[in-house]
Design an enzyme around this catalytic site. Structure first.
Site, PDB file in Angstrom:
ATOM      1  N   PRO A 151      95.537  26.371  48.172  1.00 35.81           N
ATOM      2  CA  PRO A 151      94.258  26.104  47.506  1.00 35.81           C
ATOM      3  C   PRO A 151      94.421  25.749  46.035  1.00 35.81           C
ATOM      4  CG  PRO A 151      94.542  28.457  47.779  1.00 35.81           C
ATOM      5  CD  PRO A 151      95.746  27.797  48.395  1.00 35.81           C
ATOM      6  N   ASP A 165      85.696  26.449  48.038  1.00 36.56           N
ATOM      7  CA  ASP A 165      84.523  26.389  47.159  1.00 36.56           C
ATOM      8  C   ASP A 165      84.509  25.189  46.212  1.00 36.56           C
ATOM      9  OD1 ASP A 165      86.575  27.103  45.530  1.00 36.56           O
ATOM     10  OD2 ASP A 165      85.680  28.942  44.778  1.00 36.56           O
ATOM     11  N   TYR A 168      91.814  33.639  42.488  1.00 33.26           N
ATOM     12  CA  TYR A 168      92.908  33.360  43.417  1.00 33.26           C
ATOM     13  C   TYR A 168      94.132  34.057  42.867  1.00 33.26           C
ATOM     14  CZ  TYR A 168      90.584  29.578  45.952  1.00 33.26           C
ATOM     15  OH  TYR A 168      89.752  28.841  46.740  1.00 33.26           O
ATOM     16  N   ARG A 176      81.714  30.776  39.503  1.00 30.82           N
ATOM     17  CA  ARG A 176      80.956  30.395  40.698  1.00 30.82           C
ATOM     18  C   ARG A 176      79.482  30.205  40.399  1.00 30.82           C
ATOM     19  NH1 ARG A 176      83.427  31.364  45.707  1.00 30.82           N
ATOM     20  NH2 ARG A 176      81.361  30.756  46.403  1.00 30.82           N
TER      21      ARG A 176
HETATM   22  C1  LIG Z   1      90.063  32.818  55.680  1.00 30.97           C
HETATM   23  C2  LIG Z   1      90.208  31.490  55.013  1.00 30.97           C
HETATM   24  C3  LIG Z   1      90.131  31.423  53.643  1.00 30.97           C
HETATM   25  C4  LIG Z   1      90.257  30.207  52.998  1.00 30.97           C
HETATM   26  N1  LIG Z   1      90.132  30.178  51.676  1.00 30.97           N
HETATM   27  C5  LIG Z   1      90.258  29.016  51.030  1.00 30.97           C
HETATM   28  C6  LIG Z   1      90.099  28.958  49.670  1.00 30.97           C
HETATM   29  O1  LIG Z   1      89.876  29.978  49.056  1.00 30.97           O
HETATM   30  N2  LIG Z   1      90.210  27.744  49.058  1.00 30.97           N
HETATM   31  C7  LIG Z   1      90.473  26.596  49.744  1.00 30.97           C
HETATM   32  O2  LIG Z   1      90.558  25.508  49.162  1.00 30.97           O
HETATM   33  N3  LIG Z   1      90.604  26.627  51.065  1.00 30.97           N
HETATM   34  C8  LIG Z   1      90.509  27.800  51.710  1.00 30.97           C
HETATM   35  N4  LIG Z   1      90.629  27.834  53.030  1.00 30.97           N
HETATM   36  C9  LIG Z   1      90.870  26.570  53.699  1.00 30.97           C
HETATM   37  C10 LIG Z   1      89.592  25.756  53.760  1.00 30.97           C
HETATM   38  O3  LIG Z   1      88.529  26.587  54.090  1.00 30.97           O
HETATM   39  C11 LIG Z   1      89.840  24.656  54.725  1.00 30.97           C
HETATM   40  O4  LIG Z   1      90.784  23.731  54.155  1.00 30.97           O
HETATM   41  C12 LIG Z   1      88.626  23.895  55.117  1.00 30.97           C
HETATM   42  O5  LIG Z   1      87.616  24.768  55.507  1.00 30.97           O
HETATM   43  C13 LIG Z   1      89.018  22.969  56.244  1.00 30.97           C
HETATM   44  O6  LIG Z   1      87.952  22.827  57.113  1.00 30.97           O
HETATM   45  P1  LIG Z   1      88.176  22.727  58.666  1.00 30.97           P
HETATM   46  O7  LIG Z   1      86.809  22.454  59.225  1.00 30.97           O
HETATM   47  O8  LIG Z   1      89.247  21.778  58.963  1.00 30.97           O
HETATM   48  O9  LIG Z   1      88.676  24.140  59.149  1.00 30.97           O
HETATM   49  P2  LIG Z   1      87.952  25.549  59.105  1.00 30.97           P
HETATM   50  O10 LIG Z   1      87.118  25.690  57.908  1.00 30.97           O
HETATM   51  O11 LIG Z   1      89.023  26.559  59.348  1.00 30.97           O
HETATM   52  O12 LIG Z   1      86.944  25.514  60.337  1.00 30.97           O
HETATM   53  C14 LIG Z   1      87.369  25.563  61.668  1.00 30.97           C
HETATM   54  C15 LIG Z   1      86.220  26.047  62.506  1.00 30.97           C
HETATM   55  O13 LIG Z   1      86.559  25.928  63.860  1.00 30.97           O
HETATM   56  C16 LIG Z   1      86.197  27.109  64.531  1.00 30.97           C
HETATM   57  N5  LIG Z   1      87.114  27.251  65.667  1.00 30.97           N
HETATM   58  C17 LIG Z   1      88.440  27.474  65.625  1.00 30.97           C
HETATM   59  N6  LIG Z   1      88.950  27.497  66.867  1.00 30.97           N
HETATM   60  C18 LIG Z   1      87.923  27.276  67.717  1.00 30.97           C
HETATM   61  C19 LIG Z   1      87.819  27.187  69.141  1.00 30.97           C
HETATM   62  N7  LIG Z   1      88.880  27.315  69.930  1.00 30.97           N
HETATM   63  N8  LIG Z   1      86.602  26.950  69.677  1.00 30.97           N
HETATM   64  C20 LIG Z   1      85.500  26.804  68.881  1.00 30.97           C
HETATM   65  N9  LIG Z   1      85.547  26.885  67.543  1.00 30.97           N
HETATM   66  C21 LIG Z   1      86.746  27.111  66.957  1.00 30.97           C
HETATM   67  C22 LIG Z   1      86.347  28.197  63.501  1.00 30.97           C
HETATM   68  O14 LIG Z   1      85.547  29.323  63.830  1.00 30.97           O
HETATM   69  C23 LIG Z   1      85.896  27.503  62.238  1.00 30.97           C
HETATM   70  O15 LIG Z   1      84.515  27.636  62.020  1.00 30.97           O
HETATM   71  C24 LIG Z   1      90.492  29.028  53.725  1.00 30.97           C
HETATM   72  C25 LIG Z   1      90.562  29.099  55.106  1.00 30.97           C
HETATM   73  C26 LIG Z   1      90.409  30.303  55.754  1.00 30.97           C
HETATM   74  C27 LIG Z   1      90.463  30.355  57.264  1.00 30.97           C
END
Ligand SMILES: Cc1cc2nc3c(=O)[nH]c(=O)nc-3n(C[C@H](O)[C@H](O)[C@H](O)COP(=O)(O)OP(=O)(O)OC[C@H]3O[C@@H](n4cnc5c(N)ncnc54)[C@H](O)[C@@H]3O)c2cc1C
Length: 614
Positions: A334, A52, A251, A242
């Site tokens: 986080p 966020d 957190y 928020r």
């Molecule tokens: C449950 C959860 C809670 C979090 N909470 C926090 C928080 O409170 N604060 C914070 O700073 N960070 C948090 N994070 C981490 C933060 O969200 C990430 O650092 C950030 O979103 C990174 O973005 P990303 O696109 O690399 O990965 P992600 O946001 O994880 O996105 C990956 C995407 O790829 C998709 N995906 C995965 N595998 C496949 C596949 N094989 N085929 C197709 N699609 C696929 C997933 O559905 C997802 O939409 C959290 C992560 C998660 C999973």
């Protein structure tokens, strides 16, 4: 915002015409001629949850994409941060130990804000929908695997991706996509990462975190401040107010997990999180009325050694075609609020490079710089995250030193604001030989915007806001103190070189038939007040004729904002006697600082990675 360049078009100027394929505003045109396919395993867009925090630097990037103002209006602004520690007289209770301004003055024109990651997705989806390509993700498709054809030459569709359809209507069907490049933004359990044989490595001691977005009644006075709270014996929580004025995120630091252990095995419930939060907040009350979202997840500080499919030993002989970004190649706690921010900066770094290579503007070897630049930044983040986590941890219990926590937080404010990123010298980032000409535009760091007045219409604008996410390089020419319109002025000589010389990167790399600023956008900043200069006397390159009607572009020249006392020459340490050129990359980073007459060095910089199209 500029539009109507290629003819009057009624309606919303942000919605680009897919039929004409002639963007009304090149700055917002994205790349409609590049076919991009985004796949996501979820059935639809994200609605709630996850990260966020939006750092100032990310807001600057959002501005380049055109939606920073919308985020600023909707988000919760983090203006001050408070610190709480065990009360010295009653250690079982907490007491406020400090309060600091969250972002130092002048660090960015944008605030540090908080908004749900799902809304960030919405804003990106919105600009995709309005772009000429009308891009939409393909949902309910899971990447099964991918293969790279090693013998494929540059420009061939070397990567084959298999997608499994997982919606009820098509369950079990497999689709095959052949692509020239694949970017795995598929999170910490990335299939793409595994397919290219990369591993996350780092701390095996995972930390479990509980996070919940709640609507609650409390007498904790700082519930609308970002607050770092350390209790004597129950650990710490971070309070994040928020968007909307009522919602708050908590957190809750849970426990360290054993090696290989998953947090799911602990069966932690929202009631456990609330109970722990109440214990930490003692003597304050916390009555949770509604939980909008909650999650418990484990975080290790882990990183891949390389963010593409080319091993270190093969860099000289192979080109990358598969990349990984975000959590797929680096994970961290986080606590520093960096996960989403750093991940988006990864793809901002990579996106323009892929576009430049696909449009044959830049040599494919440029793509090696993605892993080189971003892996180093991610490594710094992991080191910072580890240090910050240990400071928070060491501040618990006996011997706690909350003052150290506060001091560290203040000292690293630039880091958490995202403005401390500094790329090392490379083919894209020049050496600092002429840095003294513009001390405030440190080479390798993001272009630090400052207010200016547009010469053509006396409009107060931010110079950095001319850098849009459109894949173009910028040359900002800061004039010396003389009359820029004079026949022998350094600015005129530079413009003559850029417009007329066969060695000019503007001439060399702008495809025939395209506007003069289509690839390299030249802008000038003069030292005189805007009423003291005549626009018609300026070099033609600064009043270029563009589009199918040959209209003048009036937005290339700027003057200091003398009325407000904010003179960009003073603010950014520009040498007034000599002036200088500041070359800015498409992702807003300062690529080079050069004297106004360093034509050969300027040409050599662009010759290092660009492809001649004329
Ligand atoms: C449950 C959860 C809670 C979090 N909470 C926090 C928080 O409170 N604060 C914070 O700073 N960070 C948090 N994070 C981490 C933060 O969200 C990430 O650092 C950030 O979103 C990174 O973005 P990303 O696109 O690399 O990965 P992600 O946001 O994880 O996105 C990956 C995407 O790829 C998709 N995906 C995965 N595998 C496949 C596949 N094989 N085929 C197709 N699609 C696929 C997933 O559905 C997802 O939409 C959290 C992560 C998660 C999973």
């Amino acid at each position: 915002m500029q539009f109507h360049l290629n003819g009057f078009q009624p309606g919303d100027p942000e919605i680009l015409d897919p039929a004409a394929r002639l963007p009304a505003a090149p700055a917002d045109a994205s790349f409609p001629d590049i076919r991009t396919c985004i796949v996501e395993q979820k059935p639809d867009r994200l609605l709630i949850g996850q990260a966020d925090g939006i750092a100032c630097r990310t807001m600057e990037m959002f501005h380049a994409h055109g939606f920073a103002e919308r985020v600023a209006r909707e988000a919760c602004w983090i203006n001050e941060t408070t610190f709480w520690k065990p009360d010295e007289k009653k250690p079982g209770q907490i007491a406020r130990s400090g309060r600091v301004q969250d972002v130092e003055d002048g660090l960015s024109e944008f605030p540090h804000v908080v908004i749900n990651q799902a809304r960030v997705h919405d804003f990106f989806l919105d600009i995709m929908r309005k772009s000429a390509s009308r891009m939409e993700p393909f949902y309910s498709r899971r990447v099964q695997d991918l293969q790279v054809e090693p013998a494929a030459g540059p420009g061939e569709h070397a990567v084959t991706v298999r997608l499994e359809r997982i919606d009820d209507a098509h369950r079990g069907e497999v689709e095959t996509v052949r692509a020239r490049y694949v970017v795995g933004c598929d999170g910490a359990r990335s299939v793409v990462r595994k397919a290219i044989g990369r591993e996350l490595s780092g701390d095996s001691a995972n930390h479990a975190w509980g996070v919940m977005d709640v609507l609650a009644v409390t007498d904790f006075p700082d519930i609308r401040y970002k607050s770092l709270i350390q209790s004597a014996s129950d650990g710490s929580i971070i309070v994040i107010p928020r968007e909307g004025g009522y919602l708050v995120r908590l957190y809750v630091e849970l426990t360290k997990l054993d090696v290989g252990e998953r947090v799911a095995g602990r069966n932690i419930t929202p009631d456990d999180l609330i109970a722990k939060a109440r214990r930490i907040l003692n003597p304050h009350t916390l009555d949770v009325k509604e939980i909008a979202w909650w999650s418990v997840y484990e975080i290790g500080q882990r990183i891949c050694d390389k963010f593409d499919d080319v091993g270190e030993a093969e860099v000289a002989t192979r080109l990358p075609s598969v990349f990984i970004a975000g959590d797929a190649c680096h994970t961290h706690s986080p606590k520093a609020g960096q996960g989403m921010n750093v991940s988006m900066q990864d793809t901002f770094n990579l996106g323009w490079k892929l576009a430049a290579v696909l449009k044959k503007r830049c040599a494919p070897r440029l793509l090696h710089t993605y892993s080189a630049e971003r892996q180093a930044i991610a490594k710094e983040l992991i080191d910072f995250d580890r240090e910050w986590a240990s400071i928070l941890a060491s501040a618990k219990g006996d011997g706690a030193d909350p003052a150290k926590t506060q001091d560290y937080f203040v000292r690293h404010g630039r880091y958490t604001a995202g403005t401390a990123t500094r790329y090392r010298p490379s083919v894209l980032t020049g050496e600092a030989a002429h840095q003294h000409l513009a001390k405030g535009f440190a080479i390798g760091t993001r272009f630090h915007s400052a207010p200016v007045i547009r010469l053509s219409d006396a409009m107060p604008v931010h110079l950095g806001h001319t850098v849009k996410a459109d894949g173009r390089f910028r040359i900002f020419a800061f004039a010396d103190a003389g009359n820029p319109a004079a026949p022998g002025s350094a600015i005129r000589a530079l413009c003559d070189f850029l417009e007329g010389s066969a060695e000019s990167p503007v001439r060399r790399y702008t495809p025939a038939g395209e506007d003069i600023d289509a690839v390299i956008d030249v802008r000038a900043i003069f030292q005189q007040g805007h009423r003291d200069l005549a626009i018609g006397a300026m070099p033609p390159l600064l009043l270029p004729r563009k589009g199918r009607h040959g209209l003048h572009d009036y937005e290339k020249m700027f003057c200091p904002d003398l009325k407000s006392g904010q003179d960009i020459f003073d603010m950014r340490g520009i040498d007034r006697a000599r002036g200088c050129m500041v070359v800015v990359r498409p992702d807003q980073y300062v690529a080079h600082v050069l004297p106004l007459d360093a034509y050969a060095e300027l040409a050599a910089y662009f010759d290092g990675f660009m492809v001649q199209t004329n």
